[in-house]
Design a protein around this motif. Structure first.
Motif, PDB file in Angstrom:
ATOM      1  N   TYR A 121       0.835  -1.192   0.000  1.00  0.00           N
ATOM      2  CA  TYR A 121       0.000   0.000   0.000  1.00  0.00           C
ATOM      3  C   TYR A 121       0.868   1.238   0.000  1.00  0.00           C
ATOM      4  O   TYR A 121       2.045   1.204   0.331  1.00  0.00           O
ATOM      5  N   CYS A 122       0.248   2.338  -0.417  1.00  0.00           N
ATOM      6  CA  CYS A 122       0.881   3.657  -0.349  1.00  0.00           C
ATOM      7  C   CYS A 122       0.067   4.549   0.582  1.00  0.00           C
ATOM      8  O   CYS A 122      -1.112   4.292   0.827  1.00  0.00           O
ATOM      9  N   VAL A 123       0.713   5.566   1.053  1.00  0.00           N
ATOM     10  CA  VAL A 123       0.029   6.510   1.928  1.00  0.00           C
ATOM     11  C   VAL A 123      -1.175   7.087   1.186  1.00  0.00           C
ATOM     12  O   VAL A 123      -1.158   7.208  -0.050  1.00  0.00           O
ATOM     13  N   GLU A 124      -2.207   7.420   1.910  1.00  0.00           N
ATOM     14  CA  GLU A 124      -3.477   7.808   1.295  1.00  0.00           C
ATOM     15  C   GLU A 124      -3.325   8.968   0.307  1.00  0.00           C
ATOM     16  O   GLU A 124      -3.954   8.973  -0.753  1.00  0.00           O
ATOM     17  N   SER A 125      -2.489   9.914   0.628  1.00  0.00           N
ATOM     18  CA  SER A 125      -2.337  11.086  -0.238  1.00  0.00           C
ATOM     19  C   SER A 125      -1.699  10.747  -1.578  1.00  0.00           C
ATOM     20  O   SER A 125      -1.779  11.534  -2.526  1.00  0.00           O
ATOM     21  N   LEU A 126      -1.087   9.585  -1.670  1.00  0.00           N
ATOM     22  CA  LEU A 126      -0.439   9.162  -2.912  1.00  0.00           C
ATOM     23  C   LEU A 126      -1.058   7.916  -3.513  1.00  0.00           C
ATOM     24  O   LEU A 126      -0.590   7.429  -4.544  1.00  0.00           O
ATOM     25  N   SER A 127      -2.085   7.387  -2.879  1.00  0.00           N
ATOM     26  CA  SER A 127      -2.579   6.057  -3.237  1.00  0.00           C
ATOM     27  C   SER A 127      -2.980   5.931  -4.701  1.00  0.00           C
ATOM     28  O   SER A 127      -2.844   4.854  -5.292  1.00  0.00           O
ATOM     29  N   GLU A 128      -3.450   7.015  -5.290  1.00  0.00           N
ATOM     30  CA  GLU A 128      -3.874   6.927  -6.687  1.00  0.00           C
ATOM     31  C   GLU A 128      -2.700   7.074  -7.653  1.00  0.00           C
ATOM     32  O   GLU A 128      -2.863   6.833  -8.855  1.00  0.00           O
ATOM     33  N   ARG A 129      -1.546   7.458  -7.170  1.00  0.00           N
ATOM     34  CA  ARG A 129      -0.400   7.718  -8.046  1.00  0.00           C
ATOM     35  C   ARG A 129       0.789   6.808  -7.773  1.00  0.00           C
ATOM     36  O   ARG A 129       1.799   6.884  -8.485  1.00  0.00           O
ATOM     37  N   CYS A 130       0.703   5.980  -6.770  1.00  0.00           N
ATOM     38  CA  CYS A 130       1.876   5.276  -6.255  1.00  0.00           C
ATOM     39  C   CYS A 130       1.694   3.775  -6.265  1.00  0.00           C
ATOM     40  O   CYS A 130       0.585   3.277  -6.064  1.00  0.00           O
ATOM     41  N   SER A 131       2.763   3.061  -6.512  1.00  0.00           N
ATOM     42  CA  SER A 131       2.732   1.610  -6.368  1.00  0.00           C
ATOM     43  C   SER A 131       4.092   1.120  -5.906  1.00  0.00           C
ATOM     44  O   SER A 131       5.129   1.668  -6.283  1.00  0.00           O
ATOM     45  N   VAL A 132       4.053   0.089  -5.067  1.00  0.00           N
ATOM     46  CA  VAL A 132       5.276  -0.532  -4.559  1.00  0.00           C
ATOM     47  C   VAL A 132       5.254  -2.005  -4.951  1.00  0.00           C
ATOM     48  O   VAL A 132       4.212  -2.665  -4.841  1.00  0.00           O
ATOM     49  N   SER A 133       6.392  -2.505  -5.391  1.00  0.00           N
ATOM     50  CA  SER A 133       6.482  -3.910  -5.753  1.00  0.00           C
ATOM     51  C   SER A 133       7.859  -4.423  -5.396  1.00  0.00           C
ATOM     52  O   SER A 133       8.769  -3.638  -5.082  1.00  0.00           O
ATOM     53  N   LYS A 134       8.011  -5.731  -5.433  1.00  0.00           N
ATOM     54  CA  LYS A 134       9.330  -6.292  -5.189  1.00  0.00           C
ATOM     55  C   LYS A 134       9.456  -7.630  -5.869  1.00  0.00           C
ATOM     56  O   LYS A 134       8.467  -8.288  -6.204  1.00  0.00           O
ATOM     57  N   ASP A 135      10.678  -8.013  -6.079  1.00  0.00           N
ATOM     58  CA  ASP A 135      11.014  -9.307  -6.660  1.00  0.00           C
ATOM     59  C   ASP A 135      11.970  -9.967  -5.673  1.00  0.00           C
ATOM     60  O   ASP A 135      13.157  -9.630  -5.640  1.00  0.00           O
ATOM     61  N   ASN A 136      11.440 -10.880  -4.878  1.00  0.00           N
ATOM     62  CA  ASN A 136      12.288 -11.518  -3.859  1.00  0.00           C
ATOM     63  C   ASN A 136      13.446 -12.288  -4.485  1.00  0.00           C
ATOM     64  O   ASN A 136      14.550 -12.306  -3.944  1.00  0.00           O
ATOM     65  N   ALA A 137      13.201 -12.910  -5.598  1.00  0.00           N
ATOM     66  CA  ALA A 137      14.244 -13.707  -6.243  1.00  0.00           C
ATOM     67  C   ALA A 137      15.406 -12.837  -6.715  1.00  0.00           C
ATOM     68  O   ALA A 137      16.564 -13.259  -6.677  1.00  0.00           O
ATOM     69  N   LYS A 138      15.095 -11.621  -7.130  1.00  0.00           N
ATOM     70  CA  LYS A 138      16.133 -10.701  -7.596  1.00  0.00           C
ATOM     71  C   LYS A 138      16.607  -9.757  -6.499  1.00  0.00           C
ATOM     72  O   LYS A 138      17.493  -8.941  -6.728  1.00  0.00           O
ATOM     73  N   SER A 139      15.974  -9.849  -5.339  1.00  0.00           N
ATOM     74  CA  SER A 139      16.317  -8.962  -4.216  1.00  0.00           C
ATOM     75  C   SER A 139      16.186  -7.496  -4.599  1.00  0.00           C
ATOM     76  O   SER A 139      17.079  -6.684  -4.320  1.00  0.00           O
ATOM     77  N   MET A 140      15.075  -7.192  -5.222  1.00  0.00           N
ATOM     78  CA  MET A 140      14.821  -5.830  -5.692  1.00  0.00           C
ATOM     79  C   MET A 140      13.471  -5.344  -5.189  1.00  0.00           C
ATOM     80  O   MET A 140      12.499  -6.108  -5.120  1.00  0.00           O
ATOM     81  N   VAL A 141      13.426  -4.068  -4.878  1.00  0.00           N
ATOM     82  CA  VAL A 141      12.185  -3.410  -4.481  1.00  0.00           C
ATOM     83  C   VAL A 141      12.012  -2.201  -5.387  1.00  0.00           C
ATOM     84  O   VAL A 141      12.989  -1.544  -5.748  1.00  0.00           O
TER      85      VAL A 141
END
Length: 124
Positions: A59-79
């Protein structure tokens, strides 16, 4: 010991998009909740968004929720962080952070691991 390194910052025009990456080493991300924070001059560091160990909760903070996304790839150790429709007030140093909690929490005190940050400047 988790080590984090952000990349992808720079100068972006208003209305553009921001894509930041965080490379992790020293600890598997499947055991680490991850988050992005940002800090503007004269302001406190603020939570932007986060993702749980498994990646199922994000999730993103409410003020950014419509513009923001967070993801990660555990296998690649990337966020990753993406913010769209950028505004001048998005200008800040953006930090990647890691926590031993299961889910990402908004309070920075829960995060023991921090990257050095990457500067993002939005031009008007």
């Amino acid at each position: 010991q988790l080590q984090l390194r952000e990349s992808g910052g720079g100068l972006v025009q208003t209305g553009g998009s921001l894509s930041l990456s965080c490379a992790a080493s020293g600890r598997t991300l499947s055991t680490t909740a991850m988050a992005w924070f940002r800090q503007s001059p004269g302001k406190e560091r603020e939570f932007v968004g986060g993702i749980s160990r498994s990646g199922q909760i994000r999730y993103c903070v409410e003020s950014l929720s419509e513009r923001c996304s967070v993801s990660k790839d555990n296998a690649k150790s990337m966020v990753y962080l993406q913010v769209n429709n950028l505004k001048p007030e998005d200008t800040a140093v953006y930090y990647c952070a890691g926590s031993t909690t299961i889910t990402p929490l908004r309070n920075s005190s829960f995060y023991a691991y921090w990257g050095q940050g990457t500067q993002v400047t939005i031009s008007s």
